[in-house]
Structures are given as C-alpha cells and as structure tokens.
Design an enzyme around this catalytic site. Sequence first.
Site, PDB file in Angstrom:
ATOM      1  N   LEU A  46       9.159   0.950 -10.611  1.00  0.00           N
ATOM      2  CA  LEU A  46       9.833   0.755 -11.895  1.00  0.00           C
ATOM      3  C   LEU A  46      11.314   0.509 -11.630  1.00  0.00           C
ATOM      4  CD1 LEU A  46       8.536   3.402 -14.495  1.00  0.00           C
ATOM      5  CD2 LEU A  46       8.377   0.915 -14.672  1.00  0.00           C
ATOM      6  N   ASP A  47      11.900  -0.456 -12.337  1.00  0.00           N
ATOM      7  CA  ASP A  47      13.337  -0.700 -12.223  1.00  0.00           C
ATOM      8  C   ASP A  47      14.114   0.529 -12.690  1.00  0.00           C
ATOM      9  OD1 ASP A  47      12.949  -3.286 -11.354  1.00  0.00           O
ATOM     10  OD2 ASP A  47      13.046  -4.140 -13.373  1.00  0.00           O
ATOM     11  N   PRO A  48      15.341   0.726 -12.190  1.00  0.00           N
ATOM     12  CA  PRO A  48      16.150   1.879 -12.630  1.00  0.00           C
ATOM     13  C   PRO A  48      16.325   1.952 -14.146  1.00  0.00           C
ATOM     14  CG  PRO A  48      17.126   0.880 -10.693  1.00  0.00           C
ATOM     15  CD  PRO A  48      15.997  -0.025 -11.099  1.00  0.00           C
ATOM     16  N   MET A  49      16.478   0.815 -14.822  1.00  0.00           N
ATOM     17  CA  MET A  49      16.661   0.816 -16.266  1.00  0.00           C
ATOM     18  C   MET A  49      15.435   1.321 -17.012  1.00  0.00           C
ATOM     19  SD  MET A  49      17.370  -2.473 -18.775  1.00  0.00           S
ATOM     20  CE  MET A  49      15.622  -2.837 -19.047  1.00  0.00           C
ATOM     21  N   ALA A  50      14.252   1.087 -16.440  1.00  0.00           N
ATOM     22  CA  ALA A  50      13.000   1.398 -17.125  1.00  0.00           C
ATOM     23  C   ALA A  50      12.682   2.883 -17.051  1.00  0.00           C
ATOM     24  CB  ALA A  50      11.867   0.587 -16.512  1.00  0.00           C
TER      25      ALA A  50
END
Length: 303
Positions: free
Chosen positions: A48-52
């Site tokens: 998962l991307d950091p933003m997600a």
Amino acid sequence: MSQHTRPVDPATSGVLVIDKPAGWTSHQVVGRVRRLVGTRKVGHAGTLDPMATGVLLVGVNRATRLLGHLMLTEKSYTGTIRLGISTVTDDAEGEISRMVGTAGVSHDVVLEQIPRFIGDILQKPTSVSAIKINGVRCYARVRAGEDVDLVPRPVRVSRYQVTDVRDGEVDGVAVIDLNIEVGCSSGTYIRALARDLGAALGIGGHLTALRRTQVGPFGLDRSTSGLEGGDDLKIIDMAEVARKCFPVRVLDDHQVTDVRHGRRLTDTVLADLTALMDESGQFLALYRPSGNNAVAEAVFTPA
C-alpha cells in the site's frame, strides 16, 4: 496492539490483517510488527502506498512463506478522485503538473465516462509505481529525473461506482471531487483510474484519498489497528487462512506421512492448488495437480 513488545512463541504462525494508517510505508508496518511480536520472520503481501490506509496482510513466522501463494486476486477500495488537476504521481503526494479546472464540465458528462473503465481493460501503470525496469524501481527512476513510459497491462475492474459528486475550488480553479468504490484484480492502480478518467475528459485528474477495504477474503472487520498502541495482536491461524484461500483436502495417516516429507501423492487428482490437512485440521502443505497425481508446492510442517 500494545505499545510494548509481546513476544510470540516460535511455533505460532499466522496472518495479521493490519489497518495501515496514513503516512506509513508497508515496510515500516513490517518493522513495527517485528518489534511487537519479537521475531524477524515477518513479511507482507500487496504493498500500500504511504498515503493509502486499510487492509495490509502481514505474515508471521512460517506464514511468511504462505503469503506469496495466497489467492488474493480480488481487492476492494474506497477513494476520492479530484478532476481538473493533474499531479506527477497521479495522487495528492505529488507536485501539481497541470491545472485545467472543470469549468463547463457537468456531472453527467463525468459519469458517462465511468463504464469505459469497467471490465477487462488495458491500464498503463503509474510512472511512480514499484515496477522494476532493469532492476530499478520506476519511482526511483522518476525521482532521478528520467521519463518512464510503461506498457499497458491487462487488469480487471469488476466494480467502479461513484457514490458522491461534489464541486469545489482549489487556488481559484474549479474542481470536481468523486467518491468512488472499486473492486478490481491485483495489479490495478486506482491512481491510474483517476489519471485516465481525467485524461478521457481532457481535464486531468488525480487521487486524493484511498482506503483498501478488502484483500481476497480478508476485510477490515478482521483487522488490527493502532500500530502506535492499542489492541493485542489478532493473528489468524494458518489453517484458517488456508481454508479461506484454497480448496481443502483432508488426508489419511499414510498420506500425511508422505506430505510431511514432500512426496508425490499418486492417484490423487486435484483441480487446483489445494490446502492439505490432517484429520485434526492441522494445515500441512499446498499441493498442485500433476496429471493424476499431486505434487508439493510448499510444505509447512516438519517431517
């Protein structure tokens, strides 16, 4: 999760469904779980991307070997797309590359474009993905100033639903925000769906929020949150994980002995990769079909 380290018995193996908080990398989650459970044998499936935020599967001890075999092809997300503005990364973490705005674009025109992205489609991965080109990840190449143009890949979007549409304004530029729900195959980039919807409308778009709600059979209802402190770890036993993800075959005592040694099972016809259990329900191995026989894919118990 508790703030202190809570060592796990070396024999304890299973999967954690982590509700990843915003700002954390998947690697950071693994590092924190290693400290909390007191073992180095921790890994994750499906970055998962950091933003997600949302579902991140983490394997502990022997379950780290199981992660790569899990049938986790279907994933579900909720998110927000902002139309009228493009970014370098196709999400809110990247620099703005273009501000066209949405003046004169109606909600109906936007919604008419959604069906073209449902079903079996070809999708070009975002240029800042973790895909490797000649051993170097794309996001590292982009950060180094390279232009990255990836080949479109087949993906399946089974559901793409808009649950809310709102007009807004950013720095004097009109935008349209869409709340979405998406069900898709592994390898689908929700950021790319935002980018491509904006491109289809000629106004650009990017993702401003993303939450993964389901990975295969594992949803937020089974998740453990609070990596900074809170609930105790909820490790799902490997046998339960295997039953959720694979067809199951129960073996007799003679077959159990063969499987513990990774031997071929003759005259055993399997339709697909299958979880093999003993009569007590202990998970032994994954076996795959080989004609009228079954052969070991991975054995999880000592001989």
